[in-house]
Design an enzyme around this catalytic site. Sequence first.
Site, PDB file in Angstrom:
ATOM      1  N   CYS A  98       1.340  -0.706  -0.111  1.00 17.50           N
ATOM      2  CA  CYS A  98       0.212   0.031  -0.026  1.00 17.50           C
ATOM      3  C   CYS A  98       1.025   1.402  -0.051  1.00 17.50           C
ATOM      4  CB  CYS A  98      -1.334  -0.575   0.774  1.00 17.50           C
ATOM      5  SG  CYS A  98      -2.386   0.921   0.619  1.00 17.50           S
ATOM      6  N   HIS A 181      -3.718  -4.956   0.398  1.00 18.03           N
ATOM      7  CA  HIS A 181      -3.286  -5.321   1.973  1.00 18.03           C
ATOM      8  C   HIS A 181      -3.314  -6.847   2.241  1.00 18.03           C
ATOM      9  CE1 HIS A 181      -2.474  -1.598   4.074  1.00 18.03           C
ATOM     10  NE2 HIS A 181      -3.483  -0.970   3.049  1.00 18.03           N
ATOM     11  N   GLU A 183      -1.984  -9.031   3.982  1.00 23.74           N
ATOM     12  CA  GLU A 183      -1.987  -9.544   5.551  1.00 23.74           C
ATOM     13  C   GLU A 183      -2.696  -9.001   6.356  1.00 23.74           C
ATOM     14  OE1 GLU A 183      -1.182  -5.003   5.635  1.00 23.74           O
ATOM     15  OE2 GLU A 183      -1.171  -6.378   4.364  1.00 23.74           O
TER      16      GLU A 183
END
Length: 240
Positions: A98, A181, A183
Amino acid sequence: MHLALIDASLGTPHAKRNFQREVDATLTIYDANEGEIPPPIGHPEPVETDDGPIQSFDGVIISGSQSSVYDDNRPWIQPLSRWVEGAIADDVPLLGVCWGHQLLAQILGGTVKGGSYELGYVEVTQETEDPIWTNIPNPFTVFATHSDHVVEMPPGATLLASNETGVQAFRHEQVYTVQFHPEYDRQTATAMIHSKTTLSEDEVQAALDTCTDANVEAARPAKRIFDNFLDHVESSSTPA
């Protein structure tokens, strides 16, 4: 394997928790907004970590952030950019997520500009075959939260993924970047959506509506990006 995690988030706990859960490597975390950056590349002294001194990092991950990479009012961005320039010059494997994606694009000569929000679970299409996509379907689902965009790719970079909002991933030699993202978990996704106080109630609700069981499950394969990046780091012969 030992990586430096540059946490560019502005004091939220999500980045540390999520990356520590998803990245199967030892992470030494540097709070970038507090002015923390790793020692200079090629520093002769061992790097002191919680696990004791080490001679080098094998790779680097740069997290997301609530700031903009072009924000001149963030005094920590310039010294961090200089450090990253050195890491790139030294062929250290880097993964930008990001904000990290945008920072690496800017450092490498691309252009980042503000635009409309991309918020919620979205679909992304792979544009080029690459080891970073191993065991990840095409297209795939991910969570996105950003209003800045890479509007011009760095010279010599390869577009790896995109969707209707533009560049979603690219590669430049040892550098990998993703705009989304991988994660994130559901808790982080919903917390991030609720934090968007500048958006209308309808926009916030539309993003919340994407946080379904089906989308959360569909986003799991994208987490393999971290394992694939670690494979890339392991194949690199030049530690920092």
